[in-house]
Design a protein around this motif. Sequence first.
Motif, PDB file in Angstrom:
ATOM      1  N   PRO A 115       0.845  -1.204   0.000  1.00 10.02           N
ATOM      2  CA  PRO A 115       0.000   0.000   0.000  1.00 10.02           C
ATOM      3  C   PRO A 115       0.881   1.255   0.000  1.00 10.02           C
ATOM      4  CG  PRO A 115       0.037  -0.978   2.179  1.00 10.02           C
ATOM      5  CD  PRO A 115       0.791  -1.931   1.272  1.00 10.02           C
ATOM      6  N   CYS A 141      -4.517   0.138   9.918  1.00  7.73           N
ATOM      7  CA  CYS A 141      -4.686   1.481   9.344  1.00  7.73           C
ATOM      8  C   CYS A 141      -5.120   2.491  10.402  1.00  7.73           C
ATOM      9  CB  CYS A 141      -5.726   1.462   8.227  1.00  7.73           C
ATOM     10  SG  CYS A 141      -5.244   0.449   6.828  1.00  7.73           S
ATOM     11  N   ILE A 183      -2.232   3.641  12.376  1.00  8.82           N
ATOM     12  CA  ILE A 183      -1.307   4.447  11.559  1.00  8.82           C
ATOM     13  C   ILE A 183      -1.916   5.837  11.298  1.00  8.82           C
ATOM     14  CG2 ILE A 183      -0.251   4.647   9.254  1.00  8.82           C
ATOM     15  CD1 ILE A 183       0.028   1.555   9.297  1.00  8.82           C
ATOM     16  N   ILE A 184      -3.224   5.871  11.099  1.00  6.74           N
ATOM     17  CA  ILE A 184      -3.895   7.146  10.798  1.00  6.74           C
ATOM     18  C   ILE A 184      -4.039   8.017  12.055  1.00  6.74           C
ATOM     19  CG2 ILE A 184      -6.144   8.129  10.111  1.00  6.74           C
ATOM     20  CD1 ILE A 184      -6.319   5.752   8.069  1.00  6.74           C
ATOM     21  N   PHE A 236      -2.677   9.105   2.631  1.00  6.66           N
ATOM     22  CA  PHE A 236      -4.019   9.657   2.407  1.00  6.66           C
ATOM     23  C   PHE A 236      -4.385  10.654   3.509  1.00  6.66           C
ATOM     24  CE2 PHE A 236      -4.078   5.586   0.159  1.00  6.66           C
ATOM     25  CZ  PHE A 236      -4.455   6.027  -1.101  1.00  6.66           C
ATOM     26  N   GLN A 249      -9.394   5.294   4.403  1.00  2.00           N
ATOM     27  CA  GLN A 249      -9.292   3.875   4.060  1.00  2.00           C
ATOM     28  C   GLN A 249     -10.106   3.534   2.809  1.00  2.00           C
ATOM     29  OE1 GLN A 249      -9.899   3.407   8.399  1.00  2.00           O
ATOM     30  NE2 GLN A 249      -9.217   1.334   7.965  1.00  2.00           N
ATOM     31  N   CYS A 262      -7.987   4.523  -0.011  1.00  5.58           N
ATOM     32  CA  CYS A 262      -6.949   3.494  -0.217  1.00  5.58           C
ATOM     33  C   CYS A 262      -7.541   2.299  -0.970  1.00  5.58           C
ATOM     34  CB  CYS A 262      -6.402   3.087   1.148  1.00  5.58           C
ATOM     35  SG  CYS A 262      -5.044   1.914   1.072  1.00  5.58           S
ATOM     36  N   PRO A 306      -2.577  -2.619   6.331  1.00  3.05           N
ATOM     37  CA  PRO A 306      -1.605  -2.669   5.230  1.00  3.05           C
ATOM     38  C   PRO A 306      -1.235  -4.097   4.817  1.00  3.05           C
ATOM     39  CG  PRO A 306      -0.891  -1.098   6.889  1.00  3.05           C
ATOM     40  CD  PRO A 306      -2.083  -1.797   7.460  1.00  3.05           C
TER      41      PRO A 306
HETATM   42 FE1  SF4 Z   1      -1.613   2.332   4.504  1.00  2.00          FE
HETATM   43 FE2  SF4 Z   1      -3.808   2.426   2.987  1.00  2.00          FE
HETATM   44 FE3  SF4 Z   1      -4.017   1.912   5.552  1.00  2.00          FE
HETATM   45 FE4  SF4 Z   1      -3.295   4.362   4.726  1.00  2.00          FE
HETATM   46  S1  SF4 Z   1      -5.276   3.372   4.434  1.00  2.00           S
HETATM   47  S2  SF4 Z   1      -2.416   3.212   6.415  1.00  2.00           S
HETATM   48  S3  SF4 Z   1      -2.078   3.838   2.906  1.00  2.00           S
HETATM   49  S4  SF4 Z   1      -2.990   0.630   4.025  1.00  2.00           S
END
Ligand code: SF4
Length: 199
Positions: free
Chosen positions: A19, A99, A102-103, A118, A154, A157, A187
């Motif tokens: 990703p 995700c 991470i976001i 994103f 997401q 994505c 991911p």
């Molecule tokens: Fe990674 Fe996509 Fe998840 Fe964002 S939405 S953290 S780019 S896998």
Amino acid sequence: NSNNVTGKVTADNLVEHFPLCMQHLHRKLRELRHLKHFGRIQYNLFLKGIGLSVEEALIFWRKSFSNITDDTFQKEYAYNIRHNFGMEGKRHDYTPLNCMSIIMNKQPGPGDQHGCPFKHFSEDNLKAFLVQTGLRKDEYLKEILDLVRGRHYQIACTKYFEITKCLEDSNIKDGGEKHLIETITHPNNYFEQSLKLAK
Ligand code: SF4
């Protein structure tokens, strides 16, 4: 088998299945020969999730940080890499980040490469990255940027996955459901679905 995975990651062949968050980390690691702390954690846990063993991860990182000595690598980095694999400290076996974390967690500051493009890239940078990675049609770019403006990271994505894997076209032809894959929430799930399609 995991040996193949290391060989391929080192040879950059698997990156097309990553990703955007992991493609970005991979590119930056190649360019800078270094990643800051949270970037290393995010990428290392992802690599663990795709099947690297701790030994393979240590080799991968050692080769990637090509500007430093073995001694510095051992002193400053090897411990944390092993730690992610549960080989040090409390021996907690960390799972790859999803995700949402991470976001939402650990917002990247200047010089940081971790996070979700994103969510964390400026619109101009995201657009440039999308174009660079193969998303060239204006209608697709607009669709993704609209989703991002609505904070549907997401879903953006997931759309990116569908468009770049050409699922979108076959979908239109077949007149099927709008989404052909479940919304990306991890991911490593993105990677697995991409690899499966390529087989
Ligand atoms: Fe990674 Fe996509 Fe998840 Fe964002 S939405 S953290 S780019 S896998």
